[in-house]
Enzyme design. Structure first.
Site, PDB file in Angstrom:
ATOM      1  N   MET A  32       5.186  -5.681   0.027  1.00 23.51           N
ATOM      2  CA  MET A  32       4.421  -6.023   1.481  1.00 23.51           C
ATOM      3  C   MET A  32       3.001  -5.645   1.409  1.00 23.51           C
ATOM      4  O   MET A  32       2.155  -5.783   2.331  1.00 23.51           O
ATOM      5  CB  MET A  32       5.274  -5.455   2.493  1.00 23.51           C
ATOM      6  CG  MET A  32       6.490  -5.828   2.784  1.00 23.51           C
ATOM      7  SD  MET A  32       7.161  -5.638   4.526  1.00 23.51           S
ATOM      8  CE  MET A  32       6.980  -4.059   5.011  1.00 23.51           C
ATOM      9  N   ALA A  34      -0.434  -3.862   0.457  1.00 20.80           N
ATOM     10  CA  ALA A  34      -1.311  -2.356   0.451  1.00 20.80           C
ATOM     11  C   ALA A  34      -0.812  -1.584  -0.659  1.00 20.80           C
ATOM     12  O   ALA A  34      -0.290  -0.424  -0.334  1.00 20.80           O
ATOM     13  CB  ALA A  34      -1.033  -2.074   1.856  1.00 20.80           C
ATOM     14  N   HIS A  39       3.588   1.732  -5.963  1.00 15.49           N
ATOM     15  CA  HIS A  39       3.844   0.198  -6.225  1.00 15.49           C
ATOM     16  C   HIS A  39       3.523  -0.145  -7.802  1.00 15.49           C
ATOM     17  O   HIS A  39       4.235  -0.758  -8.497  1.00 15.49           O
ATOM     18  CB  HIS A  39       2.870  -0.717  -5.597  1.00 15.49           C
ATOM     19  CG  HIS A  39       3.311  -0.831  -4.032  1.00 15.49           C
ATOM     20  ND1 HIS A  39       2.298  -0.052  -3.128  1.00 15.49           N
ATOM     21  CD2 HIS A  39       4.585  -1.168  -3.438  1.00 15.49           C
ATOM     22  CE1 HIS A  39       3.036  -0.366  -1.739  1.00 15.49           C
ATOM     23  NE2 HIS A  39       4.417  -0.886  -1.966  1.00 15.49           N
ATOM     24  N   ASP A 152      12.284   4.422  -0.622  1.00 17.50           N
ATOM     25  CA  ASP A 152      13.101   3.687   0.280  1.00 17.50           C
ATOM     26  C   ASP A 152      14.519   3.506  -0.366  1.00 17.50           C
ATOM     27  O   ASP A 152      14.947   2.446  -0.713  1.00 17.50           O
ATOM     28  CB  ASP A 152      12.433   2.441   0.571  1.00 17.50           C
ATOM     29  CG  ASP A 152      11.044   2.394   1.297  1.00 17.50           C
ATOM     30  OD1 ASP A 152      10.868   2.687   2.288  1.00 17.50           O
ATOM     31  OD2 ASP A 152      10.293   1.946   0.470  1.00 17.50           O
ATOM     32  N   SER A 187       2.961   6.008   0.667  1.00 17.09           N
ATOM     33  CA  SER A 187       3.283   4.964   1.386  1.00 17.09           C
ATOM     34  C   SER A 187       2.193   4.363   1.994  1.00 17.09           C
ATOM     35  O   SER A 187       1.321   4.966   2.346  1.00 17.09           O
ATOM     36  CB  SER A 187       4.321   5.554   2.803  1.00 17.09           C
ATOM     37  OG  SER A 187       4.335   4.725   3.677  1.00 17.09           O
ATOM     38  N   SER A 188       2.345   3.032   2.147  1.00 20.70           N
ATOM     39  CA  SER A 188       1.202   2.131   2.992  1.00 20.70           C
ATOM     40  C   SER A 188       0.868   2.771   4.256  1.00 20.70           C
ATOM     41  O   SER A 188      -0.256   2.784   4.829  1.00 20.70           O
ATOM     42  CB  SER A 188       1.589   0.877   2.996  1.00 20.70           C
ATOM     43  OG  SER A 188       2.187   0.456   1.888  1.00 20.70           O
TER      44      SER A 188
END
Ligand code: PAF
Length: 287
Positions: A32, A34, A39, A152, A187-188
């Site tokens: 998603m 950011a 990532h 996650d 985490s974003s």
């Protein structure tokens, strides 16, 4: 040259068809945006695995529980593209809401069982939103491999169930959580913590690792989990939604650590919901 961007399903499919015509394999990293080092580690793992790597960037409205949370989610497409270019990702797919959910869209993918406890119990509809968009992204990209972070962890297990049940021909690859130096899982959402909250945040990971060590050392499970919950609350977190020992695959709460297991938790800190999980690994010497 900066990473090429596709904004429509047609553009995406034209590129995928070209790669397929040359016999190239494809990996997808759904995000998603950011983008942070977590990532980028998924993108690197994807580049090490397949000939072509698509990173998807879509802030999926169907998986948010509140309009305020959706509105506050960081949107940083330019910066994200700039991070992907030096890595050598082959395509950034950035559809908008109309492209993903055109007028008349009426399908929901719902995975029962593994999506119901933990986050699923506190975020009604969240995993339906995730499963629906992930099913679409996997089919749109026609990927051979899809990369998801273990941060996650419940999402990862929901996606595994989804592709098995719907016979989607893709290998789901889970990658280890990337942590800041002080242990906080990347985490974003960390961007939204104030300086004082950011200082407290790593206590979550520390407590999870300590609880895992104590369980492996043979301390009673309930005592280890309760101690972790109390320490987290004493250190300034507002609440602990859940902090449970669960089996690794179906995420069913365990009272004995006699099978592959993980401690998973969701907590609130300064209006931000943080999640994390750690594996509980039996060693040769543990009981
Ligand atoms: O993990 C995420 O960022 C999202 O849940 C995902 C998998 C990209 C689906 O929107």
């Amino acid at each position: 040259m900066s990473v090429p961007i596709a904004r429509t399903v047609d553009e995406l499919k034209r590129t995928v068809a070209e790669w397929r015509s040359k016999g190239e394999s494809i990996a997808v990293v759904p995000t998603m945006g950011a983008l942070h080092a977590g990532h980028l580690s998924l993108v690197q793992a994807a580049l090490d695995t397949a000939d072509r790597v698509i990173v998807t960037l879509f802030v999926n409205p169907k998986q948010f529980n509140s309009a305020a949370d959706l509105a506050a989610y960081p949107r940083t497409e330019k910066e994200d593209a700039a991070k992907l270019t030096p890595l050598g990702a082959h395509l950034l797919y950035c559809p908008d809401g109309e492209e993903m959910y055109p007028a008349g869209f009426a399908t929901t993918v719902s995975v029962s069982g593994v999506s119901e406890g933990l986050c699923g119990a506190y975020r009604p509809g969240h995993f339906d939103g995730v499963a629906t968009v992930v099913a679409k992204l996997l089919m749109q990209t026609d990927a051979d491999f899809a990369f998801f972070g273990e941060k996650d962890f419940q999402q990862l297990q929901v996606v595994r169930r989804l592709v098995a049940d719907l016979d989607i021909p893709v290998a789901i690859i889970g990658c280890p959580t990337v942590r800041e130096e002080d242990g906080l899982a990347m985490s974003s959402r960390n961007l939204r913590l104030s300086a004082s909250e950011r200082a407290i945040a790593p206590i979550l990971a520390r407590q999870l690792f300590q609880a895992a060590d104590r369980i492996v050392a043979g301390e009673p499970i309930a005592q280890c989990l309760n101690r972790a919950r109390s320490c987290i609350l004493e250190q300034g977190f507002q609440s602990v939604e859940y902090l449970e020992l669960c089996d690794e695959y179906k995420l069913i709460p365990l009272v004995k650590a006699d099978q592959p297991a993980r401690i998973l938790s969701a907590v609130w800190l300064g209006g931000i919901r943080l999640i994390d999980n750690v594996i509980v690994t039996k060693t040769e010497t543990s009981k």
